[in-house]
Design a protein around this motif. Structure first.
Motif, PDB file in Angstrom:
ATOM      1  N   ARG A   1       4.268  -5.823  -1.943  1.00  0.00           N
ATOM      2  CA  ARG A   1       4.819  -4.743  -2.053  1.00  0.00           C
ATOM      3  C   ARG A   1       6.346  -4.432  -2.124  1.00  0.00           C
ATOM      4  O   ARG A   1       6.850  -3.600  -2.723  1.00  0.00           O
ATOM      5  CB  ARG A   1       4.249  -3.832  -0.579  1.00  0.00           C
ATOM      6  CG  ARG A   1       4.585  -2.686  -0.182  1.00  0.00           C
ATOM      7  CD  ARG A   1       3.813  -1.656  -1.217  1.00  0.00           C
ATOM      8  NE  ARG A   1       4.245  -0.380  -0.877  1.00  0.00           N
ATOM      9  CZ  ARG A   1       5.514   0.290  -1.666  1.00  0.00           C
ATOM     10  NH1 ARG A   1       5.914  -0.378  -2.370  1.00  0.00           N
ATOM     11  NH2 ARG A   1       5.698   1.491  -1.208  1.00  0.00           N
TER      12      ARG A   1
ATOM     13  N   PHE B   1       4.994  -0.693 -11.572  1.00  0.00           N
ATOM     14  CA  PHE B   1       4.050   0.377 -11.958  1.00  0.00           C
ATOM     15  C   PHE B   1       4.655   1.400 -12.813  1.00  0.00           C
ATOM     16  O   PHE B   1       5.859   2.030 -12.220  1.00  0.00           O
ATOM     17  CB  PHE B   1       3.243   0.894 -10.495  1.00  0.00           C
ATOM     18  CG  PHE B   1       2.777   0.102  -9.818  1.00  0.00           C
ATOM     19  CD1 PHE B   1       2.529  -1.257 -10.122  1.00  0.00           C
ATOM     20  CD2 PHE B   1       2.733   0.101  -8.287  1.00  0.00           C
ATOM     21  CE1 PHE B   1       1.582  -2.112  -9.476  1.00  0.00           C
ATOM     22  CE2 PHE B   1       1.939  -0.756  -7.690  1.00  0.00           C
ATOM     23  CZ  PHE B   1       1.241  -1.844  -7.909  1.00  0.00           C
TER      24      PHE B   1
ATOM     25  N   PHE C   1       9.354   6.083  -4.640  1.00  0.00           N
ATOM     26  CA  PHE C   1       9.775   5.671  -5.974  1.00  0.00           C
ATOM     27  C   PHE C   1      10.851   4.828  -6.046  1.00  0.00           C
ATOM     28  O   PHE C   1      12.000   5.415  -5.419  1.00  0.00           O
ATOM     29  CB  PHE C   1       9.078   6.694  -6.920  1.00  0.00           C
ATOM     30  CG  PHE C   1       9.962   7.792  -6.943  1.00  0.00           C
ATOM     31  CD1 PHE C   1      11.187   7.934  -7.436  1.00  0.00           C
ATOM     32  CD2 PHE C   1       9.625   9.231  -5.987  1.00  0.00           C
ATOM     33  CE1 PHE C   1      12.123   9.167  -7.103  1.00  0.00           C
ATOM     34  CE2 PHE C   1      10.367  10.030  -5.914  1.00  0.00           C
ATOM     35  CZ  PHE C   1      11.565  10.231  -6.366  1.00  0.00           C
TER      36      PHE C   1
ATOM     37  N   TRP D   1      -3.469   2.034  -7.954  1.00  0.00           N
ATOM     38  CA  TRP D   1      -2.827   1.124  -7.683  1.00  0.00           C
ATOM     39  C   TRP D   1      -3.014   0.023  -6.850  1.00  0.00           C
ATOM     40  O   TRP D   1      -2.605  -1.000  -6.632  1.00  0.00           O
ATOM     41  CB  TRP D   1      -1.165   1.472  -7.713  1.00  0.00           C
ATOM     42  CG  TRP D   1      -0.850   2.506  -8.877  1.00  0.00           C
ATOM     43  CD1 TRP D   1      -0.863   3.868  -8.846  1.00  0.00           C
ATOM     44  CD2 TRP D   1      -0.513   2.034 -10.049  1.00  0.00           C
ATOM     45  NE1 TRP D   1      -0.475   4.501  -9.916  1.00  0.00           N
ATOM     46  CE2 TRP D   1      -0.348   3.545 -10.921  1.00  0.00           C
ATOM     47  CE3 TRP D   1      -0.342   0.850 -10.684  1.00  0.00           C
ATOM     48  CZ2 TRP D   1       0.227   3.239 -12.043  1.00  0.00           C
ATOM     49  CZ3 TRP D   1       0.042   0.744 -12.020  1.00  0.00           C
ATOM     50  CH2 TRP D   1       0.117   2.135 -12.925  1.00  0.00           C
TER      51      TRP D   1
ATOM     52  N   VAL E   1       3.227   6.402 -11.792  1.00  0.00           N
ATOM     53  CA  VAL E   1       2.406   6.481 -10.444  1.00  0.00           C
ATOM     54  C   VAL E   1       2.664   8.172 -10.032  1.00  0.00           C
ATOM     55  O   VAL E   1       3.625   8.425 -10.016  1.00  0.00           O
ATOM     56  CB  VAL E   1       3.242   5.745  -9.399  1.00  0.00           C
ATOM     57  CG1 VAL E   1       2.451   5.916  -7.954  1.00  0.00           C
ATOM     58  CG2 VAL E   1       3.149   3.999  -9.963  1.00  0.00           C
TER      59      VAL E   1
ATOM     60  N   THR F   1       7.493  -4.783  -5.504  1.00  0.00           N
ATOM     61  CA  THR F   1       7.374  -3.933  -6.379  1.00  0.00           C
ATOM     62  C   THR F   1       8.038  -2.547  -7.029  1.00  0.00           C
ATOM     63  O   THR F   1       8.838  -1.995  -6.030  1.00  0.00           O
ATOM     64  CB  THR F   1       5.840  -3.245  -6.009  1.00  0.00           C
ATOM     65  OG1 THR F   1       4.868  -4.405  -5.936  1.00  0.00           O
ATOM     66  CG2 THR F   1       5.182  -2.236  -7.208  1.00  0.00           C
TER      67      THR F   1
ATOM     68  N   ILE G   1       8.331   0.922  -8.630  1.00  0.00           N
ATOM     69  CA  ILE G   1       7.635   1.876  -8.961  1.00  0.00           C
ATOM     70  C   ILE G   1       8.303   2.938  -9.648  1.00  0.00           C
ATOM     71  O   ILE G   1       9.178   3.720  -9.391  1.00  0.00           O
ATOM     72  CB  ILE G   1       7.142   2.655  -7.608  1.00  0.00           C
ATOM     73  CG1 ILE G   1       6.248   1.563  -6.965  1.00  0.00           C
ATOM     74  CG2 ILE G   1       6.400   3.974  -7.920  1.00  0.00           C
ATOM     75  CD1 ILE G   1       5.694   1.990  -5.621  1.00  0.00           C
TER      76      ILE G   1
ATOM     77  N   LEU H   1       1.445   7.867  -4.473  1.00  0.00           N
ATOM     78  CA  LEU H   1       2.692   7.369  -3.894  1.00  0.00           C
ATOM     79  C   LEU H   1       2.131   7.706  -2.409  1.00  0.00           C
ATOM     80  O   LEU H   1       2.341   6.711  -1.513  1.00  0.00           O
ATOM     81  CB  LEU H   1       3.725   8.197  -4.086  1.00  0.00           C
ATOM     82  CG  LEU H   1       4.443   7.922  -5.524  1.00  0.00           C
ATOM     83  CD1 LEU H   1       5.785   9.092  -5.882  1.00  0.00           C
ATOM     84  CD2 LEU H   1       5.294   6.439  -5.766  1.00  0.00           C
TER      85      LEU H   1
ATOM     86  N   SER I   1      11.545   8.399 -10.749  1.00  0.00           N
ATOM     87  CA  SER I   1      10.433   9.347 -11.111  1.00  0.00           C
ATOM     88  C   SER I   1      10.729   9.807 -12.483  1.00  0.00           C
ATOM     89  O   SER I   1      11.819  10.054 -12.786  1.00  0.00           O
ATOM     90  CB  SER I   1      10.025  10.402  -9.988  1.00  0.00           C
ATOM     91  OG  SER I   1      10.879  11.360 -10.297  1.00  0.00           O
TER      92      SER I   1
ATOM     93  N   ALA J   1       7.474   6.598 -10.792  1.00  0.00           N
ATOM     94  CA  ALA J   1       6.484   7.857 -10.613  1.00  0.00           C
ATOM     95  C   ALA J   1       6.501   8.563 -11.900  1.00  0.00           C
ATOM     96  O   ALA J   1       7.443   8.648 -12.762  1.00  0.00           O
ATOM     97  CB  ALA J   1       6.824   8.387  -9.372  1.00  0.00           C
TER      98      ALA J   1
END
Lengths: 152, 379, 275
Positions: free
Chosen positions: B148, B116, B180, B82, B119, B151, B153, B124, B183, B155
């Motif tokens: 950042r 993303f 994250f 990433w 991930v 973003t 995330i 991470l 997830s 996971a």
């Protein structure tokens, strides 16, 4: 007027020398004075006397045909002028010139060599004092050889 | 729902999440097949995920294989990480235009916010490490920060370990523990595939509310735990990190470095695929007529001779010194610099090394007694 | 604490206020901000200087100009330094900084400055500081080695320093012509000839790394403890903010914990080849 052996012991090079050894060296020493520009010795001459500078400055130079003399080192107060008296064939490899009025102790090389031979303990003490001086000069020469300031 | 809460979604519902993210203006990025590898790129539909594919990895070896099932995330990390989005390989810093006898500077506008998908735990950790690098010191990288912060995330917990994985040794996986928004653990049930979802942030909780989910059963929670337990047991590599920080410094003159140098091509692949390697250089571009100039930051590698260039030469001239710097930096100096090691155990540097140099093997070999550094070596 | 400027990598614009020709390939630039005041700086720090379209390099600050500008002494070595050294008065330069650590204040101690070649430039602000407040310091020695008498930096200023009775200025050259009446030899050889109290001295050393290695050895021999010796280190610098990785020296980022570093902290790296 100071005696030669007390003059000797004022020099950092002979600091801490005991009286007997100071007397031995003094027996080979004389006081000398050089005017600015006067030579202490010349390349190729017999290395029969070397010098300890008490005051002043001495320039060491070599001459290549067709070129001006190149000064490769200057020596000041307390420093030893000349190493070739220690190693055969006992001849100077460069010129030594007083760069300013210079007072020095001249030491009869043959006399000191003989005393070192006769008394190896004394000889060893002398070597312990001379060797570091020459090794340090070798290191300095190496640094000079690097030409470190060339690329800034 | 709050952080730590769990839910279950039917697998196809992931498309709803993608659409919700797209609707909020995110650029959605995830794993997809490109040129015989699974890489990270734009993914707007779940059909672009590498369903039914996996990878086989060993030192200097990577290839794709068909799976017996149709798992969407049944593979490990590929050549991309990433960092290529958070810390891009090429990034214009600013431009300048001549203006009389002076010049005027303009800074490029930020791009869209990123989401993303997929991930891994090791990644991470890698992102957390780069956060320390770029944001934790006296100076920070403002463009990195802007990206950042925005973003999102998602996971994915790893259901398998590759031959070069060692996240367990580095304490970074296999479970996505922090960092994250949501997830996922992929559960390939007999009748219907689902994801167990864990909420990692408020933003994640809000997003989850926009798609259909239900509470998990005990059996589903147990199944997800079993997936991670199995993965943890199947790590392809191990690395003993005891005293590694001190060891590498003490072993600066170890003969092993010479052995590595004989194999290492100094190609820099390891630094390119590493998710934490952060070094960059800046290139200057100018227009032919000399009125406009641009400064572009580009990934650099400590394996190049130019990297340590100083006054017409390289400080680290030998491959031995460059590999030693890379490894010692990664596993030792990094701790001094950033309070954490630089390796997450993802195994990429092992897989993508053209000659198969293995960081775990080298670090282990350096434990063998070597030449002690002599004091007062002639200089 | 993170420094929150608009962007740490974007320079401020300065103008060349004056160009002093120091040597055939070396100039000192006086740089004045296009707007506002320049940030404060400490002796030993450096700036990143940007030449339009060519690139950016780290250059130490060689003085603070009376009108609040920076002085930078630049030798034509690579593309960027050559572009900078050839700028005319009025030209624009990008400036980021100041960055890095400065020389220690060392008040109350004997101060030994040991400079080699262009290494006199980063030391000059520290020398000026000590001489401006001379009574706060013990003995002061400036030992300077250079390649050849014709390549001597800041010749006039050296002469001014030499004329002062409260400073021991010794200059030596590696190679001399017949017109040179001063010392010949390397700068570490001047150390045993200088007068200072090794236990209450601070040595500030700047020059090529090989010269610094020999200097450190001579200082040790003279009895100066490693923790009283400071070196200005040099490595490839790109960002100056600890983010690009280029200037690493073991675990140190020279741009952050350097360039001025206490010798005892880097002694083991200093003798590791290709660290």
């Amino acid at each position: 007027m100071k005696s030669l052996d007390s003059l000797l012991r004022e020099l950092p090079f002979f600091a801490g020398l005991d009286e007997e050894h100071a007397r031995l060296i003094a027996g080979c020493a004389r006081n000398c004075r050089f005017e600015a520009g006067q030579y202490l010795f010349h390349e190729g001459d017999p290395a029969d006397e070397f010098f300890l500078i008490r005051e002043g400055r001495v320039a060491l130079d070599v001459v290549a045909p067709g070129q001006d003399p190149i000064v490769f080192s200057t020596l000041g107060e307390g420093e030893v002028v000349g190493a070739s008296w220690l190693v055969p064939p006992y001849r100077w490899m460069f010129d030594a010139r007083a760069a300013s009025p210079t007072h020095a102790l001249g030491i009869d090389a043959a006399c000191l060599r003989r005393k070192c031979e006769e008394d190896h303990d004394f000889g060893y003490l002398m070597m312990k004092r001379f060797l570091p001086v020459f090794v340090k000069r070798l290191h300095a020469t190496r640094l000079q050889m690097f030409d470190v300031y060339r690329r800034g | 729902m709050s952080a730590g809460a769990n839910a279950v979604i039917v697998r196809e519902t992931l498309q709803g999440l993608l659409e919700a993210l797209l609707a909020e203006g995110y650029r959605t990025l995830g794993p997809t097949l490109r040129e015989d590898a699974i890489v990270y790129d734009d993914v707007t539909h779940v059909s672009e995920l590498p369903a039914g594919w996996t990878d086989s990895q060993e030192a200097g070896h990577y290839h794709l294989q068909r799976r017996e099932d149709d798992a969407w995330f049944g593979f490990n990390v590929g050549p991309h990480s990433w960092k290529r989005f958070l810390h891009p390989p090429l990034e214009p810093l600013w431009g300048a235009r001549r203006n009389g006898d002076g010049f005027k500077i303009t800074v490029p506008a930020p791009g869209p916010k990123l989401a993303f998908i997929g991930v891994r735990a090791c990644e991470l950790r890698a992102i957390a490490i780069q956060d320390r690098v770029f944001l934790g010191g006296r100076y920070s990288d403002d463009t990195y920060r802007a990206r950042r912060i925005s973003t999102f995330i998602v996971a994915v917990n790893c259901a398998q370990a590759s031959g070069t994985c060692f996240c367990v040794s580095m304490g970074s996986g296999p479970k996505a523990a922090a960092g994250f928004d949501l997830s996922l653990t992929e559960l390939l049930g007999a009748d219907r595939a689902t994801f167990l979802v864990e909420v990692g942030s408020e933003a994640g909780a809000r997003m989850l509310q926009r798609i259909a989910s239900r509470p998990p059963t005990e059996a589903e929670l147990a199944a997800a735990r079993a997936v991670l337990d199995r993965t943890a047991e199947r790590m392809g590599r191990r690395l003993d990190t005891t005293r590694l920080r001190e060891l590498l410094r003490e072993q600066a003159e170890h003969p092993r470095w010479d052995g590595i140098a004989e194999r290492c091509l100094a190609c820099g692949n390891c630094t390119m695929v590493c998710p934490t390697c952060f070094c960059t250089s800046v290139e200057d571009h100018s227009s032919l007529e000399g009125t406009a100039a641009e400064r572009v930051r580009a990934w650099d590698s400590c394996f190049t001779l130019d990297f340590s260039y100083l006054h017409g030469g390289s400080v680290r001239h030998s491959t031995r010194a460059r590999y030693r710097h890379w490894l010692t930096h990664k596993l030792s100096y990094w701790i001094d610099q950033f309070g954490t090691g630089g390796c997450v155990g993802c195994g990429r540097c092992i897989t993508w090394c053209p000659v198969g140099i293995d960081i775990t093997e080298e670090a282990t070999a350096l434990r063998a007694p070597g030449r002690a550094k002599k004091q007062g070596d002639a200089s | 604490m993170a420094v929150s400027r608009q962007n740490a990598l974007v320079p401020a614009l300065y103008r060349v206020g004056e160009v002093y020709r120091e040597l055939p390939d070396t100039v000192t630039l006086r740089l004045v901000p296009e707007s506002g005041r320049r940030p404060p700086c400490a002796p030993g720090q450096f700036n990143m200087l940007y030449a339009f379209g060519v690139g950016e390099i780290a250059i130490s600050i060689s003085g603070e100009a009376a009108d609040e500008g920076f002085l930078h002494t630049v030798r034509e070595v690579g593309a960027v330094s050559t572009a900078l050294a050839r700028l005319a008065v009025g030209a624009s330069v990008g400036v980021r900084g100041p960055y890095g650590t400065g020389w220690p204040a060392a008040q109350g101690a004997d101060v030994i400055f040991v400079a080699g070649g262009l290494g006199l430039a980063p030391l000059r602000p520290a020398i000026r500081r000590v001489l401006a407040e001379r009574r706060h310091y013990g003995r002061v020695a400036i030992l300077f080695g250079t390649r050849h008498p014709a390549e001597m930096l800041y010749r006039q200023e050296l002469e001014q320093w030499r004329r002062r009775l409260d400073v021991d200025v010794s200059v030596t050259v590696d190679h001399a012509d017949t017109l040179w009446h001063g010392n010949v030899g390397v700068v570490p050889a001047l150390i045993p000839r200088a007068t200072f109290d090794p236990n209450n001295s601070v040595a500030l050393v700047c020059g090529p790394e090989v010269m610094m290695r020999f200097t450190v050895s001579a200082l040790r021999e003279a009895g100066v403890p490693d923790e009283r010796v400071y070196l200005s280190m040099e490595r490839n610098m790109k960002c100056a903010t600890g983010l690009c990785g280029h200037c690493q020296f073991g675990p140190e980022f020279i741009c952050m914990t350097g360039p001025v570093m206490r010798f005892d902290r880097i002694a083991s790296l200093f003798s590791t080849r290709e660290a």
